[in-house]
Design an enzyme around this catalytic site. Structure first.
Site, mmCIF file in Angstrom:
data_model
loop_
_atom_site.group_PDB
_atom_site.id
_atom_site.type_symbol
_atom_site.label_atom_id
_atom_site.label_comp_id
_atom_site.label_asym_id
_atom_site.label_seq_id
_atom_site.Cartn_x
_atom_site.Cartn_y
_atom_site.Cartn_z
ATOM 1 N N ASN A 166 -5.318 12.943 -11.527
ATOM 2 C CA ASN A 166 -5.976 13.457 -12.725
ATOM 3 C C ASN A 166 -5.623 14.939 -12.846
ATOM 4 O O ASN A 166 -5.003 15.510 -11.945
ATOM 5 C CB ASN A 166 -7.496 13.214 -12.670
ATOM 6 C CG ASN A 166 -8.135 13.872 -11.471
ATOM 7 O OD1 ASN A 166 -7.962 15.058 -11.221
ATOM 8 N ND2 ASN A 166 -8.891 13.092 -10.707
ATOM 9 N N GLY A 192 -8.882 4.904 -7.216
ATOM 10 C CA GLY A 192 -7.613 4.174 -7.219
ATOM 11 C C GLY A 192 -6.600 4.742 -6.249
ATOM 12 O O GLY A 192 -6.931 5.146 -5.131
ATOM 13 N N ASP A 230 0.878 -1.170 0.000
ATOM 14 C CA ASP A 230 0.000 0.000 0.000
ATOM 15 C C ASP A 230 0.918 1.223 0.000
ATOM 16 O O ASP A 230 1.600 1.499 1.001
ATOM 17 C CB ASP A 230 -0.885 -0.039 1.248
ATOM 18 C CG ASP A 230 -1.786 1.169 1.389
ATOM 19 O OD1 ASP A 230 -1.612 2.163 0.646
ATOM 20 O OD2 ASP A 230 -2.662 1.127 2.270
ATOM 21 N N ILE A 231 0.946 1.949 -1.085
ATOM 22 C CA ILE A 231 1.870 3.083 -1.236
ATOM 23 C C ILE A 231 1.665 4.135 -0.151
ATOM 24 O O ILE A 231 2.598 4.834 0.226
ATOM 25 C CB ILE A 231 1.759 3.697 -2.651
ATOM 26 C CG1 ILE A 231 2.995 4.544 -2.982
ATOM 27 C CG2 ILE A 231 0.457 4.469 -2.824
ATOM 28 C CD1 ILE A 231 3.096 4.941 -4.449
ATOM 29 N N ASP A 281 -5.023 7.516 -6.362
ATOM 30 C CA ASP A 281 -5.271 8.932 -6.102
ATOM 31 C C ASP A 281 -6.213 9.098 -4.905
ATOM 32 O O ASP A 281 -5.936 9.847 -3.970
ATOM 33 C CB ASP A 281 -5.868 9.576 -7.359
ATOM 34 C CG ASP A 281 -5.973 11.088 -7.291
ATOM 35 O OD1 ASP A 281 -5.323 11.714 -6.436
ATOM 36 O OD2 ASP A 281 -6.706 11.651 -8.130
ATOM 37 N N SER A 308 -0.769 5.061 -14.933
ATOM 38 C CA SER A 308 -1.650 4.838 -16.090
ATOM 39 C C SER A 308 -2.061 3.391 -16.309
ATOM 40 O O SER A 308 -2.819 3.103 -17.233
ATOM 41 C CB SER A 308 -1.047 5.397 -17.395
ATOM 42 O OG SER A 308 -1.111 6.799 -17.403
ATOM 43 N N GLY A 329 -3.886 1.446 -14.418
ATOM 44 C CA GLY A 329 -5.183 1.094 -13.845
ATOM 45 C C GLY A 329 -6.299 1.488 -14.797
ATOM 46 O O GLY A 329 -6.330 1.072 -15.956
#
Length: 173
Positions: free
Chosen positions: A23, A31, A9-10, A33, A122, A124
C-alpha cells in the site's frame, strides 16, 4: 524472455527479488504485503519507514515502485509496488497496473536482478479482475524483457489464480 506461472508462497522463493503488492504507506498490511513483512522481520518495516514520504503518509504512489533489502527472506531484495484499486477500469487502472510491472522491472535491472517473482498485483483485496490483469501484466513484462535474460515468476497463492495466469500466458488457450 522467460516467464513462468507457479503456485507457491512468494516469501519462500529463492530468487534475487520478490515484488510486494504494497500500500502507499509501505508500512505493511494484509495479504502478500503482511506475509512479506512477517517473514522479512522488523528490519523491513524499519527500511520502509526510512524511505522518504512524497506526500504525508505516502512513500510510494500508486503505479510506482521502491526497493529495499530482503532481510530474513531468501530473496535479496523486496521491490514494493502499489497497484490500483479496481473501480471499473475507466479511472486509469490499466495504465497504473502496467506501470507497476514496468517500474518494478526497471528497479530490478538497476540492481542486477537475474530472477524475480511477482504476485498477482491488485488481484486480491484491490479487486482487479484477474482475467483483465493477467494479460496486461504479461504484456507489460514482455515489453521490458525483450532482450533481457531475467527469469520471471508470477507466483500465485491458489491454483485457480495460477490457471488464469497460465491461460493468459498461453495466449488465452
Amino acid at each position: 524472455m522467460s516467464i513462468q506461472v507457479i503456485t507457491a508462497d512468494i516469501t519462500q522463493l529463492g530468487v534475487d527479488a520478490i515484488v510486494n503488492a504494497a500500500n502507499t504507506t509501505l508500512l505493511g498490511g494484509g495479504g502478500v504485503d503482511g506475509a512479506i513483512h512477517r517473514t522479512a522481520g522488523p528490519e523491513l518495516l524499519d527500511a520502509c519507514r526510512s524511505l522518504p514520504q512524497v506526500e504525508p503518509g505516502v512513500r510510494c504512489p500508486t503505479g510506482e515502485a521502491r526497493i529495499t533489502p530482503g532481510f530474513r527472506l531468501p530473496a535479496r531484495y523486496v521491490i514494493h509496488t502499489v497497484g490500483p484499486v479496481w473501480r471499473g477500469g475507466d479511472r486509469g487502472e490499466p495504465a497504473l497496473l502496467a506501470s507497476c510491472y514496468r517500474q518494478s522491472m526497471a528497479l530490478a535491472f538497476a540492481h542486477g536482478v537475474k530472477s524475480i517473482a511477482f504476485p498477482a498485483i491488485s488481484c486480491g483485496i484491490y479487486g482487479y479482475p484477474p482475467e483483465l490483469a493477467a494479460p496486461l501484466a504479461l504484456q507489460s513484462l514482455g515489453e521490458v524483457l525483450l532482450d533481457r535474460s531475467v527469469q520471471v515468476q508470477v507466483c500465485c497463492f491458489s491454483d485457480a489464480m495460477a490457471e488464469v495466469w497460465r491461460t493468459a500466458l498461453n495466449g488465452g488457450r
